[in-house]
Design an enzyme around this catalytic site. Structure first.
Site, PDB file in Angstrom:
ATOM      1  N   TRP A  69       0.857  -1.191   0.000  1.00 27.85           N
ATOM      2  CA  TRP A  69       0.000   0.000   0.000  1.00 27.85           C
ATOM      3  C   TRP A  69       0.895   1.243   0.000  1.00 27.85           C
ATOM      4  CZ3 TRP A  69      -0.182   3.974   3.703  1.00 27.85           C
ATOM      5  CH2 TRP A  69      -1.068   5.017   3.346  1.00 27.85           C
ATOM      6  N   GLU A 102      -3.232  -3.084  -2.149  1.00 27.65           N
ATOM      7  CA  GLU A 102      -4.365  -2.441  -1.465  1.00 27.65           C
ATOM      8  C   GLU A 102      -4.715  -1.130  -2.162  1.00 27.65           C
ATOM      9  OE1 GLU A 102      -3.517  -1.389   2.613  1.00 27.65           O
ATOM     10  OE2 GLU A 102      -5.602  -0.857   3.045  1.00 27.65           O
ATOM     11  N   LYS A 114      -7.111   2.510  -2.576  1.00 28.43           N
ATOM     12  CA  LYS A 114      -7.609   3.554  -1.682  1.00 28.43           C
ATOM     13  C   LYS A 114      -8.326   4.624  -2.491  1.00 28.43           C
ATOM     14  CE  LYS A 114      -6.312   6.280   2.282  1.00 28.43           C
ATOM     15  NZ  LYS A 114      -5.487   6.339   3.461  1.00 28.43           N
ATOM     16  N   ASP A 155      -9.698  -2.662   1.879  1.00 29.63           N
ATOM     17  CA  ASP A 155      -9.801  -2.101   3.232  1.00 29.63           C
ATOM     18  C   ASP A 155     -11.150  -1.396   3.256  1.00 29.63           C
ATOM     19  OD1 ASP A 155      -9.721   0.131   5.128  1.00 29.63           O
ATOM     20  OD2 ASP A 155      -7.615  -0.353   5.444  1.00 29.63           O
ATOM     21  N   HIS A 189     -11.674   2.329   2.584  1.00 29.80           N
ATOM     22  CA  HIS A 189     -11.105   2.922   1.380  1.00 29.80           C
ATOM     23  C   HIS A 189     -12.071   3.073   0.220  1.00 29.80           C
ATOM     24  CE1 HIS A 189      -6.663   2.023   2.590  1.00 29.80           C
ATOM     25  NE2 HIS A 189      -7.356   2.627   3.531  1.00 29.80           N
ATOM     26  N   HIS A 239      -8.611  -5.736   4.856  1.00 27.45           N
ATOM     27  CA  HIS A 239      -8.305  -4.981   6.058  1.00 27.45           C
ATOM     28  C   HIS A 239      -9.638  -4.592   6.660  1.00 27.45           C
ATOM     29  CE1 HIS A 239      -3.937  -3.371   5.415  1.00 27.45           C
ATOM     30  NE2 HIS A 239      -3.989  -4.657   5.691  1.00 27.45           N
ATOM     31  N   ASP A 242     -11.940   7.551   5.964  1.00 25.11           N
ATOM     32  CA  ASP A 242     -11.034   6.467   6.363  1.00 25.11           C
ATOM     33  C   ASP A 242     -10.429   6.766   7.727  1.00 25.11           C
ATOM     34  OD1 ASP A 242      -9.399   4.203   6.140  1.00 25.11           O
ATOM     35  OD2 ASP A 242      -7.780   5.355   5.215  1.00 25.11           O
ATOM     36  N   ASP A 259     -10.278   4.988  10.444  1.00 21.23           N
ATOM     37  CA  ASP A 259      -9.653   3.869  11.158  1.00 21.23           C
ATOM     38  C   ASP A 259     -10.039   3.796  12.624  1.00 21.23           C
ATOM     39  OD1 ASP A 259      -7.958   2.322   9.210  1.00 21.23           O
ATOM     40  OD2 ASP A 259      -7.215   4.333   8.805  1.00 21.23           O
ATOM     41  N   ASP A 306      -7.108  -3.487  10.697  1.00 23.71           N
ATOM     42  CA  ASP A 306      -6.352  -2.270  10.403  1.00 23.71           C
ATOM     43  C   ASP A 306      -7.069  -1.057  10.989  1.00 23.71           C
ATOM     44  OD1 ASP A 306      -4.654  -0.350   9.464  1.00 23.71           O
ATOM     45  OD2 ASP A 306      -5.261  -0.493   7.362  1.00 23.71           O
TER      46      ASP A 306
END
Ligand code: RNT
Ligand code: ZN
Length: 413
Positions: free
Chosen positions: A181, A221, A223, A254, A257, A281, A289, A291, A321
């Site tokens: 990534w 990955e 995004k 993910d 993303h 993820h 995003d 997280d 993640d």
């Protein structure tokens, strides 16, 4: 134990064999990300976190050394049921006293302590090159940089990481999922969108030119955007998916993303129709995003259901993640990982065959009614028994974290 047998009988009425389900659950590996313990800092630099990602908050007690991080992770591992792997980033290289080795030159020996840690727990290791938080990433472009010195530095980093991934797999006997990534992108409207993507493609080709397919599972990955690179992301969804499809590596999704109305749970089957294996993820995006720590919410359950009911537990590599620095990091780590396990438990406890039959018979009334009824079944009694069998504490886990905070974290000044 008290209510387990009654709960089991309830699930049996719905056609679910709880014992079989728990066996399946215990076999699904979830990769624990080392970076929740120290706000994605690592041990090879003093600079800030870059690459368009951010941790917010300054809760006391962050792990600052390999010893502290591994001690914290030891705690987490004791509090999370199920099969686990450890997910390490390249910036967590561990050097001898006084030694420094730049990212393009790191070697397996710098990760020996991680191998020892994984072996102690009988777990496999996953790996990630770190294309951020480094002076060579200061422009915001790494593998797609027009500056050939920069691009070559990062290609060499990627290659070094392939070697380390092979080492992890050989040492642990478990294949290593290696995820590529980068936060590469532009803040404002590009004049050339194709150039960076062609360079990115060429760079990944070079990184993956030579690796042992039995040992390493490379992923790309995608995004949608990052902080400071809002206008253009080189490794977009279409880029990553096309790369993986053409080059025979794994696409990694993910769930932070994508645009907020898109669901990774819906994308899993689309990819399973074409790819032998994919990677995830699991995170919790709040408006973007962000997280946030994984919650036991609808989307996490839906992701788990898609993996289980499509018979894909051996085809989907699940990693966590998230990084929250605003609350106790060990609690965050633990509760997110337990929530993933709860979601997987929910998934294995669904009468999946019956639900599919109703859909295929176009009996949508009963399908909806049953799906709603299923939500209130006594999952907590099964969860308690599962934790007991796994030797993991029930809701008293948080008292253990509080004690650890008092005895250990609060002394880190
Ligand atoms: C960033 C990506 C990436 C990182 C980790 C630390 O948006 O999700 O996976 O979070 O590599
Ligand atoms: Zn991610």
């Amino acid at each position: 134990m008290s209510n387990f047998n009654e709960a089991k009988a309830v699930f049996k009425r719905y056609g679910v064999d709880v014992e079989k389900a728990l066996e399946e659950l215990a076999s699904i590996p979830v990769s624990l990300h080392c970076w929740q313990g120290d706000d994605v800092t690592g041990f090879d630099h003093d600079g800030p976190l870059t690459g368009g990602i951010q941790t917010t908050g300054n809760y006391p007690g962050r792990a600052r050394t390999p010893e502290e991080l591994m001690a914290d992770l030891d705690q987490v591992i004791k509090l999370v049921p199920g099969a686990k792997k450890i997910n390490v980033h390249a910036c967590y290289a561990i050097f001898e006293k006084g030694e420094f080795v730049d990212r393009d030159k790191i070697e397996p020996r710098h990760f020996k302590k991680w191998v020892e840690f994984a072996k102690k727990h009988g777990m496999g290791l996953d790996f990630n090159p770190t294309f951020f938080s480094h002076p060579m990433a200061a422009s915001g472009l790494t593998l797609s940089s027009p500056d050939e010195t920069v691009r070559e530095f990062w290609i060499n980093h990627g290659r070094a990481c392939v070697k380390i991934s092979e080492y992890f797999a050989k040492e642990t006997g478990i294949p290593c999922v290696m995820n590529i990534w980068t936060g590469d992108g532009l803040k404002d409207v590009p004049a050339d969108r194709l150039g960076p993507r062609l360079r990115y493609k060429d760079s990944i080709d070079k990184i993956l030119a030579d690796y042992d397919k039995n040992l390493v599972k490379p992923c790309v990955e995608s995004k949608v955007f990052g902080i400071g690179v809002e206008s253009y992301t080189v490794g977009s969804a279409e880029f990553a998916l096309s790369y993986a499809a053409k080059k025979g590596c794994l696409p990694l999704m993910d769930n932070g993303h994508y645009h907020p109305t898109e669901y990774v749970s819906d994308k899993i089957s689309a990819l399973l129709a074409f790819f032998p294996e994919i990677a995830l993820h699991v995170t919790r995006p709040v408006r973007w995003d962000s997280d946030h720590v994984v919650a036991y919410d609808d989307e996490t359950r839906e992701i788990a259901k898609e993996i289980v009911r499509n018979d894909a537990i051996k085809r989907v590599y699940i990693a966590l993640d998230y990084f929250d620095a605003s609350i106790n990091r060990i609690a965050a780590w633990t509760v997110g990982a337990r929530n993933m396990q709860k979601a997987l438990m929910y998934a294995v406890l669904q009468p999946n065959r019956r639900l599919k039959e109703l859909q295929d018979a176009m009996n949508y009334t009963e399908l909806f009614v049953l799906q709603e009824e299923l939500k209130m079944l006594p999952y907590s009694d099964i969860w308690e028994e599962y934790l007991r069998r796994q030797g993991v504490p029930g809701d008293e886990w948080f008292d253990i974290v509080k004690k650890y905070e008092k005895d250990v974290l609060s002394k880190r000044k």
